[in-house]
Motif scaffolding. Structure first.
Motif, short mmCIF file in Angstrom:
data_model
loop_
_atom_site.label_atom_id
_atom_site.label_comp_id
_atom_site.label_asym_id
_atom_site.label_seq_id
_atom_site.Cartn_x
_atom_site.Cartn_y
_atom_site.Cartn_z
N THR A 28 -6.81 4.23 -2.73
CA THR A 28 -6.88 4.08 -1.27
C THR A 28 -8.14 3.34 -0.85
OG1 THR A 28 -5.61 6.11 -0.98
CG2 THR A 28 -6.85 5.32 0.92
N VAL A 29 -9.26 3.69 -1.46
CA VAL A 29 -10.53 3.02 -1.14
C VAL A 29 -10.47 1.55 -1.55
CG1 VAL A 29 -12.98 2.93 -1.74
CG2 VAL A 29 -11.91 5.12 -1.21
N PHE A 31 -7.77 -0.31 -1.83
CA PHE A 31 -6.83 -1.00 -0.94
C PHE A 31 -7.49 -1.30 0.41
CE2 PHE A 31 -3.61 -0.69 2.46
CZ PHE A 31 -2.87 -1.81 2.13
N LEU A 32 -8.20 -0.33 0.96
CA LEU A 32 -8.88 -0.57 2.25
C LEU A 32 -9.95 -1.65 2.12
CD1 LEU A 32 -9.14 3.07 3.65
CD2 LEU A 32 -7.59 1.25 4.37
N VAL A 35 -8.08 -4.96 2.13
CA VAL A 35 -7.63 -5.32 3.47
C VAL A 35 -8.79 -5.85 4.30
CG1 VAL A 35 -6.74 -4.36 5.64
CG2 VAL A 35 -5.64 -3.77 3.48
N ALA A 36 -9.94 -5.19 4.22
CA ALA A 36 -11.12 -5.63 4.99
C ALA A 36 -11.59 -7.01 4.55
CB ALA A 36 -12.25 -4.61 4.84
N TYR A 39 -9.12 -9.65 5.73
CA TYR A 39 -9.26 -9.89 7.17
C TYR A 39 -10.45 -10.81 7.44
CZ TYR A 39 -10.22 -9.09 12.08
OH TYR A 39 -10.48 -9.28 13.40
#
Length: 106
Positions: A28-29, A31-32, A35-36, A39
């Motif tokens: 999860t970490v 993946f986030l 994503v950041a 972006y």
């Protein structure tokens, strides 16, 4: 899982109940973070495209004004060998002579 016992020991050391939970939290970490970073990269590319589009528009506008020939229709180049195309321009100005072009009645 490759090393379930080792992962469970690391998870218990960190205060997480099971190794599978630690793996889920880690993914999860990651993946986030992905994503950041995606972006930020996308925003940077959008800004570059905007800057390039503005620069091209300004260059095109400057290019159009430097190629402007009085009396010539916009978007047409003078014929090769001619001195600027139609020099009279009476059909564009609405008459000849010394009168400035403008609305009738002035």
């Amino acid at each position: 899982m490759l090393f379930p016992r080792l992962l469970t020991q690391v998870a218990q050391f960190l205060g997480v109940g099971r190794g599978a939970d630690l793996l889920l939290y880690g993914l999860t970490v990651v993946f986030l973070g992905y994503v950041a970073s995606s972006y930020r990269r996308m925003r940077q590319m959008e800004q570059q495209v905007t800057t390039l589009a503005r620069e091209l528009a300004l260059r095109a506008a400057v290019h159009d004004t430097t190629r402007h020939v009085p009396g010539a229709r916009r978007g047409t180049d003078p014929a090769p060998g001619s001195e600027g195309g139609d020099q009279s321009g009476s059909h564009l100005r609405g008459g000849g002579g010394d009168e400035p072009a403008g609305p009738p009645g002035r």
